[in-house]
Design a protein around this motif. Structure first.
Motif, PDB file in Angstrom:
ATOM      1  N   PRO A 327       0.321  -1.233   0.710  1.00 46.21           N
ATOM      2  CA  PRO A 327       0.340   0.045  -0.115  1.00 46.21           C
ATOM      3  C   PRO A 327       0.784   1.766   0.013  1.00 46.21           C
ATOM      4  O   PRO A 327       0.180   2.451  -0.059  1.00 46.21           O
ATOM      5  N   TYR A 328       1.640   1.843   0.068  1.00 45.93           N
ATOM      6  CA  TYR A 328       2.731   2.615   0.445  1.00 45.93           C
ATOM      7  C   TYR A 328       3.372   2.375  -0.703  1.00 45.93           C
ATOM      8  O   TYR A 328       4.043   3.769  -0.986  1.00 45.93           O
ATOM      9  N   LEU A 329       3.198   1.654  -1.619  1.00 44.03           N
ATOM     10  CA  LEU A 329       4.480   1.602  -2.615  1.00 44.03           C
ATOM     11  C   LEU A 329       2.965   2.537  -3.800  1.00 44.03           C
ATOM     12  O   LEU A 329       3.110   3.051  -4.243  1.00 44.03           O
ATOM     13  N   PHE A 330       1.764   1.655  -3.663  1.00 43.58           N
ATOM     14  CA  PHE A 330       0.497   2.562  -5.023  1.00 43.58           C
ATOM     15  C   PHE A 330      -0.404   2.544  -4.392  1.00 43.58           C
ATOM     16  O   PHE A 330      -0.746   4.439  -5.257  1.00 43.58           O
ATOM     17  N   GLY A 331      -0.551   3.307  -3.040  1.00 37.94           N
ATOM     18  CA  GLY A 331      -0.586   4.389  -2.355  1.00 37.94           C
ATOM     19  C   GLY A 331      -2.359   4.063  -1.800  1.00 37.94           C
ATOM     20  O   GLY A 331      -3.312   5.018  -1.980  1.00 37.94           O
ATOM     21  N   THR A 332      -2.412   2.524  -1.851  1.00 37.12           N
ATOM     22  CA  THR A 332      -3.791   2.479  -1.869  1.00 37.12           C
ATOM     23  C   THR A 332      -4.244   2.003  -0.882  1.00 37.12           C
ATOM     24  O   THR A 332      -4.686   0.457  -0.087  1.00 37.12           O
ATOM     25  N   PHE A 333      -3.878   2.804   0.050  1.00 42.51           N
ATOM     26  CA  PHE A 333      -4.486   2.363   1.913  1.00 42.51           C
ATOM     27  C   PHE A 333      -6.155   1.801   1.720  1.00 42.51           C
ATOM     28  O   PHE A 333      -6.137   1.066   2.501  1.00 42.51           O
ATOM     29  N   ASP A 334      -6.878   2.682   0.970  1.00 47.20           N
ATOM     30  CA  ASP A 334      -8.576   2.367   1.082  1.00 47.20           C
ATOM     31  C   ASP A 334      -8.414   0.834   0.678  1.00 47.20           C
ATOM     32  O   ASP A 334      -9.427   0.011   1.023  1.00 47.20           O
ATOM     33  N   ALA A 335      -7.772   0.294  -0.501  1.00 47.64           N
ATOM     34  CA  ALA A 335      -8.126  -1.118  -0.809  1.00 47.64           C
ATOM     35  C   ALA A 335      -7.757  -2.391   0.474  1.00 47.64           C
ATOM     36  O   ALA A 335      -8.237  -3.348   0.038  1.00 47.64           O
ATOM     37  N   PHE A 336      -7.059  -1.993   1.597  1.00 49.55           N
ATOM     38  CA  PHE A 336      -6.353  -2.380   1.998  1.00 49.55           C
ATOM     39  C   PHE A 336      -7.008  -2.380   3.630  1.00 49.55           C
ATOM     40  O   PHE A 336      -6.549  -2.714   4.660  1.00 49.55           O
ATOM     41  N   ALA A 337      -8.085  -1.312   3.741  1.00 47.67           N
ATOM     42  CA  ALA A 337      -8.581  -0.765   5.162  1.00 47.67           C
ATOM     43  C   ALA A 337      -8.610  -2.135   6.075  1.00 47.67           C
ATOM     44  O   ALA A 337      -8.738  -2.292   7.042  1.00 47.67           O
ATOM     45  N   ALA A 338      -8.949  -3.271   5.267  1.00 48.13           N
ATOM     46  CA  ALA A 338      -9.670  -4.944   6.279  1.00 48.13           C
ATOM     47  C   ALA A 338      -8.155  -5.366   6.083  1.00 48.13           C
ATOM     48  O   ALA A 338      -8.314  -6.816   6.360  1.00 48.13           O
ATOM     49  N   SER A 339      -6.872  -5.259   6.027  1.00 48.02           N
ATOM     50  CA  SER A 339      -5.986  -5.931   5.852  1.00 48.02           C
ATOM     51  C   SER A 339      -5.439  -5.663   7.219  1.00 48.02           C
ATOM     52  O   SER A 339      -5.400  -5.037   8.341  1.00 48.02           O
ATOM     53  N   PRO A 340      -4.981  -6.948   8.159  1.00 44.50           N
ATOM     54  CA  PRO A 340      -4.278  -7.106   9.025  1.00 44.50           C
ATOM     55  C   PRO A 340      -3.274  -6.508   9.443  1.00 44.50           C
ATOM     56  O   PRO A 340      -2.610  -6.655  10.693  1.00 44.50           O
ATOM     57  N   MET A 341      -2.143  -6.341   8.411  1.00 42.72           N
ATOM     58  CA  MET A 341      -0.662  -5.924   8.589  1.00 42.72           C
ATOM     59  C   MET A 341      -0.899  -4.600   8.708  1.00 42.72           C
ATOM     60  O   MET A 341      -0.320  -3.979   9.001  1.00 42.72           O
ATOM     61  N   LEU A 342      -2.272  -3.618   8.506  1.00 40.92           N
ATOM     62  CA  LEU A 342      -2.308  -2.634   8.766  1.00 40.92           C
ATOM     63  C   LEU A 342      -2.176  -1.686  10.138  1.00 40.92           C
ATOM     64  O   LEU A 342      -3.503  -2.170  10.157  1.00 40.92           O
ATOM     65  N   ASP A 343      -1.398  -0.214  10.376  1.00 40.48           N
ATOM     66  CA  ASP A 343      -2.674   0.046  11.230  1.00 40.48           C
ATOM     67  C   ASP A 343      -2.519   1.177  11.134  1.00 40.48           C
ATOM     68  O   ASP A 343      -1.985   2.214  10.409  1.00 40.48           O
ATOM     69  N   PRO A 344      -3.727   1.216  11.163  1.00 38.61           N
ATOM     70  CA  PRO A 344      -5.244   2.888  10.648  1.00 38.61           C
ATOM     71  C   PRO A 344      -3.896   3.532  11.517  1.00 38.61           C
ATOM     72  O   PRO A 344      -4.652   4.768  11.159  1.00 38.61           O
ATOM     73  N   ASP A 345      -3.494   4.070  12.701  1.00 41.78           N
ATOM     74  CA  ASP A 345      -2.915   5.020  12.826  1.00 41.78           C
ATOM     75  C   ASP A 345      -1.946   5.443  12.507  1.00 41.78           C
ATOM     76  O   ASP A 345      -1.247   6.476  12.625  1.00 41.78           O
ATOM     77  N   LYS A 346      -0.934   4.878  11.391  1.00 43.94           N
ATOM     78  CA  LYS A 346       0.371   4.518  10.803  1.00 43.94           C
ATOM     79  C   LYS A 346      -0.143   5.808   9.431  1.00 43.94           C
ATOM     80  O   LYS A 346      -0.684   6.187   8.907  1.00 43.94           O
ATOM     81  N   PRO A 347       1.087   7.371   9.160  1.00 42.83           N
ATOM     82  CA  PRO A 347       0.140   7.741   8.480  1.00 42.83           C
ATOM     83  C   PRO A 347       0.399   7.632   6.970  1.00 42.83           C
ATOM     84  O   PRO A 347       1.235   6.656   6.636  1.00 42.83           O
ATOM     85  N   ARG A 348       0.205   7.636   6.532  1.00 40.26           N
ATOM     86  CA  ARG A 348      -0.143   7.468   4.868  1.00 40.26           C
ATOM     87  C   ARG A 348       0.380   7.810   3.734  1.00 40.26           C
ATOM     88  O   ARG A 348       0.183   8.601   3.008  1.00 40.26           O
ATOM     89  N   THR A 349       1.863   7.367   3.879  1.00 45.26           N
ATOM     90  CA  THR A 349       3.320   7.833   3.289  1.00 45.26           C
ATOM     91  C   THR A 349       3.352   7.354   1.937  1.00 45.26           C
ATOM     92  O   THR A 349       3.052   6.297   2.003  1.00 45.26           O
ATOM     93  N   THR A 350       3.834   7.844   0.547  1.00 45.59           N
ATOM     94  CA  THR A 350       4.222   7.478  -0.375  1.00 45.59           C
ATOM     95  C   THR A 350       5.297   7.467  -1.011  1.00 45.59           C
ATOM     96  O   THR A 350       5.918   7.571  -1.545  1.00 45.59           O
ATOM     97  N   ASP A 351       6.225   7.998   0.671  1.00 47.30           N
ATOM     98  CA  ASP A 351       7.615   7.921  -0.172  1.00 47.30           C
ATOM     99  C   ASP A 351       8.170   6.697  -0.695  1.00 47.30           C
ATOM    100  O   ASP A 351       9.725   6.583  -1.240  1.00 47.30           O
ATOM    101  N   PHE A 352       7.813   5.427  -0.503  1.00 48.22           N
ATOM    102  CA  PHE A 352       8.025   3.697  -0.876  1.00 48.22           C
ATOM    103  C   PHE A 352       8.130   4.033  -2.219  1.00 48.22           C
ATOM    104  O   PHE A 352       8.956   3.965  -2.967  1.00 48.22           O
ATOM    105  N   GLY A 353       7.042   4.243  -2.444  1.00 46.87           N
ATOM    106  CA  GLY A 353       6.344   4.633  -4.346  1.00 46.87           C
ATOM    107  C   GLY A 353       6.885   5.669  -4.825  1.00 46.87           C
ATOM    108  O   GLY A 353       7.241   5.073  -6.088  1.00 46.87           O
TER     109      GLY A 353
END
Length: 377
Positions: A327-353
């Motif tokens: 999600p940090y590559l594609f910026g698709t955080f909304d698509a990963f909203a139900a993913s157990p691996m993401l912390d919803p409180d982490k900043p949604r940065t696209t620096d890796f992408g």
């Protein structure tokens, strides 16, 4: 926007500055047969929706990435997707291959939407589907690898019509997609089409399957199911096979088959420009197998012409597991909203992408070359 391709005209959907062309057929194939050019169409094809995924069972990474409906079909699964900001210039191209253990996934899923990368960096993004599991990697024909080759050749022939530069194609992927990308770059048949490669969390400790093992696996498989059985039955038969090496899928590329003339340690990597890395906690998805993804990163980097290495440490509830950077590559955080691996409180940065896109454009992601690592925290 309409674009003419070698297969026929296609019409995309424009949102803001980006036009997406989804579900474009790049080839066709009968079951257990190599891909061939798709029959040409004359009427403009609506390319507003993704094409079907390849046949597959539930992903073994669903406990990390979350569930995703596959919407698969055996016919028509050889399709790809293109995102572009216009057809007026030769833009660098990122050709992306999804992971999933050579058994699941789709380049058409919203997880891999290339719109933000295209909009923010004025590159053309391509994602593909290829045959998986027994349909793609049963025996030594490596049909899934042949599909990837056919998709890359289609892009080389057609991407200029979408504003891309066929001489500036970066091939990249994650996990099985990274593995596939490296082998496309060392196979003499496809190497001339590739400028750079991006390798995220490739299972480098897993050598291509021995052809004798592949032959025995295929023989055992057809003792459980007929070649002409419905696709659902063929998929279900994969669950009856004995296990391969720890962490290895039942079906994966075979050494000596198409696309895999030699194992990567025996190939010359000295003229490759590479961005390569892994996540800090790969083993959270594959217990005990951190080394499969991490151990050879420095070896590949040292053997390459120019290499940039990274470790992705940005953690969530599972630490920084396999797939967490997507999600940090594609910026698709909304698509990963139900993913157990993401912390919803982490900043949604696209620096890796941003770094991957910059590497696609210039060959430099913005940090010092290997052996120095860039840590994403």
């Amino acid at each position: 926007m309409d674009v003419n391709t070698t297969g026929g005209p296609v019409r995309g959907t424009t949102t803001g500055t980006v036009t997406a062309f989804r579900g474009i057929p790049y080839a066709t194939a009968k079951r257990f047969q190599p891909p061939s050019p798709h029959p040409r169409w004359t009427e403009t094809k609506d390319a507003s929706n993704p094409g079907p995924a390849a046949p597959q069972l539930r992903s073994r990474l669903a406990h990390v990435m979350g569930e995703h409906e596959a919407n698969w079909a055996e016919d028509g699964c050889l399709n790809l997707n293109v995102w572009t900001t216009g057809v007026d210039a030769g833009k660098p191209v990122l050709f992306w291959i999804h992971g999933g253990g050579f058994s699941s996934g789709s380049g058409g899923w919203d997880w891999y939407d290339g719109g933000l990368l295209a909009a923010n960096h004025d590159i053309v993004v391509v994602t593909i589907n290829y045959r998986l599991g027994p349909f793609g990697y049963l025996g030594a024909d490596n049909l899934g690898a042949q599909d990837q080759q056919a998709a890359l050749e289609w892009v080389h022939e057609n991407i200029a019509a979408f504003g891309g530069d066929p001489g500036q194609i970066t091939v990249g992927g994650q996990s099985a997609g990274a593995y596939s990308s490296l082998y496309l770059a060392i196979d003499p048949a496809t190497k001339p089409l590739i400028r750079r490669i991006v390798l995220e969390s490739g299972p480098w400790g897993l050598p291509p399957m021995d052809p004798d093992v592949a032959e025995r696996t295929a023989k055992a498989f057809f003792e459980h199911v007929d070649r002409d059985a419905p696709a659902e039955q063929i998929l279900q038969a994969t669950t009856t096979l004995p296990g391969n090496a720890p962490g290895a899928p039942a079906f994966y590329p075979v050494l000596g088959g198409p696309g895999y003339p030699k194992a990567w340690p025996d190939a010359d990597l000295s003229d490759l420009d590479v961005l390569i890395g892994f996540t800090k906690d790969e083993a959270a998805a594959f217990p005990g197998l951190q080394g499969m993804f991490e151990a050879s990163v420095r070896t590949i980097a040292e053997a390459s012409a120019t290499a940039f290495t990274y470790r992705f440490d940005r953690t969530g509830p599972l630490g920084a597991p396999h797939c967490v950077e997507l999600p940090y590559l594609f910026g698709t955080f909304d698509a990963f909203a139900a993913s157990p691996m993401l912390d919803p409180d982490k900043p949604r940065t696209t620096d890796f992408g941003d770094a991957v896109a910059q590497f696609t454009r210039t060959g430099d992601p913005g940090w010092p070359k290997a052996p120095e690592f860039r840590y994403f925290v």
